[in-house]
Design a protein around this motif. Structure first.
Motif, short mmCIF file in Angstrom:
data_model
loop_
_atom_site.label_atom_id
_atom_site.label_comp_id
_atom_site.label_asym_id
_atom_site.label_seq_id
_atom_site.Cartn_x
_atom_site.Cartn_y
_atom_site.Cartn_z
N ALA A 338 54.53 50.59 50.92
CA ALA A 338 55.42 51.74 50.78
C ALA A 338 54.68 52.89 50.11
CB ALA A 338 56.65 51.36 49.96
N VAL A 339 54.81 54.09 50.67
CA VAL A 339 54.22 55.28 50.07
C VAL A 339 55.30 56.34 49.92
CG1 VAL A 339 51.93 54.82 50.99
CG2 VAL A 339 53.50 56.23 52.31
N ARG A 376 62.17 68.98 58.01
CA ARG A 376 60.74 69.17 58.24
C ARG A 376 60.35 68.57 59.60
NH1 ARG A 376 57.64 66.25 54.53
NH2 ARG A 376 55.91 67.67 54.95
N PRO A 377 59.26 69.10 60.21
CA PRO A 377 58.80 68.51 61.48
C PRO A 377 58.39 67.06 61.30
CG PRO A 377 57.81 70.67 61.13
CD PRO A 377 58.50 70.31 59.85
N LEU A 378 58.73 66.25 62.27
CA LEU A 378 58.41 64.83 62.21
C LEU A 378 56.92 64.60 62.05
CD1 LEU A 378 59.20 61.81 62.53
CD2 LEU A 378 59.01 62.13 65.00
N LYS A 379 56.11 65.36 62.78
CA LYS A 379 54.66 65.16 62.71
C LYS A 379 54.12 65.44 61.31
CE LYS A 379 53.44 69.79 64.41
NZ LYS A 379 52.90 70.24 63.11
N ASP A 380 54.74 66.39 60.58
CA ASP A 380 54.30 66.68 59.21
C ASP A 380 54.62 65.52 58.28
OD1 ASP A 380 53.48 69.08 60.19
OD2 ASP A 380 54.96 70.31 59.12
N VAL A 381 55.79 64.92 58.45
CA VAL A 381 56.16 63.76 57.63
C VAL A 381 55.19 62.60 57.88
CG1 VAL A 381 57.97 62.09 57.09
CG2 VAL A 381 58.58 64.45 57.63
N ASP A 383 52.10 62.84 58.98
CA ASP A 383 50.80 63.21 58.39
C ASP A 383 50.80 63.01 56.88
OD1 ASP A 383 49.77 63.87 60.86
OD2 ASP A 383 50.10 66.02 60.64
N ASP A 384 51.90 63.37 56.22
CA ASP A 384 52.01 63.18 54.77
C ASP A 384 51.89 61.70 54.41
OD1 ASP A 384 52.28 65.86 54.33
OD2 ASP A 384 54.46 65.82 54.05
N ALA A 388 49.13 60.01 52.05
CA ALA A 388 49.54 59.28 50.84
C ALA A 388 48.93 57.89 50.83
CB ALA A 388 51.06 59.20 50.76
N TYR A 389 48.88 57.23 51.99
CA TYR A 389 48.27 55.90 52.02
C TYR A 389 46.77 55.97 51.79
CZ TYR A 389 46.73 51.33 53.48
OH TYR A 389 46.13 50.10 53.50
N ALA A 390 46.12 56.97 52.38
CA ALA A 390 44.68 57.12 52.19
C ALA A 390 44.34 57.33 50.72
CB ALA A 390 44.16 58.28 53.02
N GLN A 391 45.19 58.07 50.00
CA GLN A 391 44.98 58.31 48.58
C GLN A 391 45.29 57.07 47.75
OE1 GLN A 391 47.54 61.70 48.03
NE2 GLN A 391 45.93 63.18 48.54
#
Length: 401
Positions: A338-339, A376-381, A383-384, A388-391
């Motif tokens: 979960a992120v 918000r656009p689905l693609k932005d969510v 991408d976020d 968040a997982y990469a971080q």
């Protein structure tokens, strides 16, 4: 090399049972106590006790309270306590996810907004330590994959601050959505909200015990000691193989050709097939006899779901027959992480490829829900969520998604 932890919830699950089972499986209590100090909470101590539950020996971890919180905890205050700690980022994130799930379940149970939930029953220090300690214990043991059996929730009724409730209580019932549960044994509560929230956050799948080699076994005792019943949580802890072993299972492929079903019906048919347990459903356009355009409906299902899938196909379509074929299938081991993203929490499905490589993808339904709520656009969510997982991840190598 990581480790695989499997929860055997034949007598349910609770926060203190998780702690006891992890310690019994080899987690030194002194290490857990030392690392929990990074939570910056005082007024408690942990005690380890060897007990009997039925015919089994088990470890009981007691949180002895000297001074508790001055008032019930809100979700926002819990987040502040976690943020102020020096715990590893992954432990803080998973602990937040557990409390988010608890708040959502309590909100559904009592018809209040998630942010307005006050943790009367899980807000005291012992339950706070149960949650963070369970997540932290897995981290200290080097656990990289968690699976769980179906969960025995108990039976009968329980008395709570809100009155008499059936087992499972409303919060446990909400948290159990999508998890296989059953009722067996004594007439009491065996699965608590805290235990179910931990399972939902930590476990990537709920299934019978997988093949494990040289597993350590731990038994964590619950508070209740019903006569003749071993009220413990059993865990199996094993090193994962250096080379990724891709589990192989058997599925049934069901196919039928259709050329006389109204196109509007296909969406409904697919929904019905998934609802009865189909693993996958595809529609392929084809040219059939006499040059008529048609569609091949193809389903994958576990053998035990075959009859339910056939019933949908024969009831909801014009099919008069189907083709059946058993197939061997290899799947990648996967888990959910979960992120947090602006507007909510997204589950990342993480699959191990081998040689240290993984690939991660955000769950579409979670992103769609957040996009709908925030505008918000689905693609932005999405991408976020990937960012968040990469971080969040601290392992070596990189993630392919």
């Amino acid at each position: 090399m990581g480790r695989h932890l499997h929860f055997d919830c034949f007598s349910g699950v609770s926060g203190d049972m998780v702690l006891g089972a992890l310690v019994d499986a080899g987690l030194p209590l002194a290490n857990l106590v030392r690392e929990l100090k990074r939570l910056k909470l005082a007024g408690y101590r942990l005690e380890q006790q060897q007990v009997h539950r039925g015919a089994l020996h088990a470890t009981k971890i007691n949180v002895v309270i000297r001074q508790g919180f001055d008032r019930p905890l809100t979700l926002a205050r819990i987040h502040r306590v976690l943020a102020a700690s020096t715990l590893p980022a992954a432990v803080k994130e998973q602990s937040r996810a557990v409390f988010d799930r608890l708040a959502e379940a309590e909100g559904l149970a009592h018809r209040v907004a998630k942010k307005d939930v006050h943790f009367h029953e899980v807000g005291v220090i012992d339950s706070f330590i149960d949650v963070v300690g369970g997540v932290l214990g897995c981290h200290l043991l080097g656990v990289t994959q968690v699976t769980s059996s179906p969960v025995n929730v108990g039976a009968g009724t329980i008395r709570t601050a809100h009155g008499l409730l059936p087992v499972p209580g409303p919060a446990v019932a909400a948290l159990a959505k999508g998890i296989p549960i059953y009722s067996d044994g004594p007439r009491c509560e065996l699965a608590t909200p805290t235990g179910m929230a931990l399972l939902r956050t930590l476990a990537s799948s709920f299934r019978p015990m997988p093949v494990l080699e040289s597993a350590q076994v731990g038994y964590g005792a619950g508070d209740a000691d019903p006569e003749g019943w071993p009220n413990v949580l059993r865990v199996f802890l094993a090193d994962e193989q250096a080379a990724v072993i891709r589990p192989t299972d058997v599925v049934v492929q069901i196919e039928t050709n259709l050329d006389d079903l109204t196109p509007q019906a296909y969406e409904h048919v697919m929904d019905q097939l998934f609802s009865v347990g189909a693993l996958d459903v595809t529609l392929t356009p084809v040219i059939m006899k006499r040059s008529r355009p048609g569609v091949v409906v193809s389903c994958l299902a576990a053998p035990e779901k075959l009859d339910a899938v056939l019933e949908v196909l024969f009831l909801e379509t014009t099919a008069l027959g189907v083709r059946l074929q058993e197939l061997a299938r290899q799947v990648l081991a996967r888990r959910f992480v979960a992120v947090k993203v602006p507007g909510g929490t997204v589950r990342m499905k993480v699959a191990a490829i081998g040689a240290g490589w993984e690939k991660a993808a955000p769950e579409y339904v979670d992103c769609k829900k957040i996009a709908g709520l925030t505008g918000r656009p689905l693609k932005d969510v999405m991408d976020d969520a990937r960012l968040a997982y990469a971080q969040l991840t601290t392992r070596k190598g990189r993630v392919r998604s």
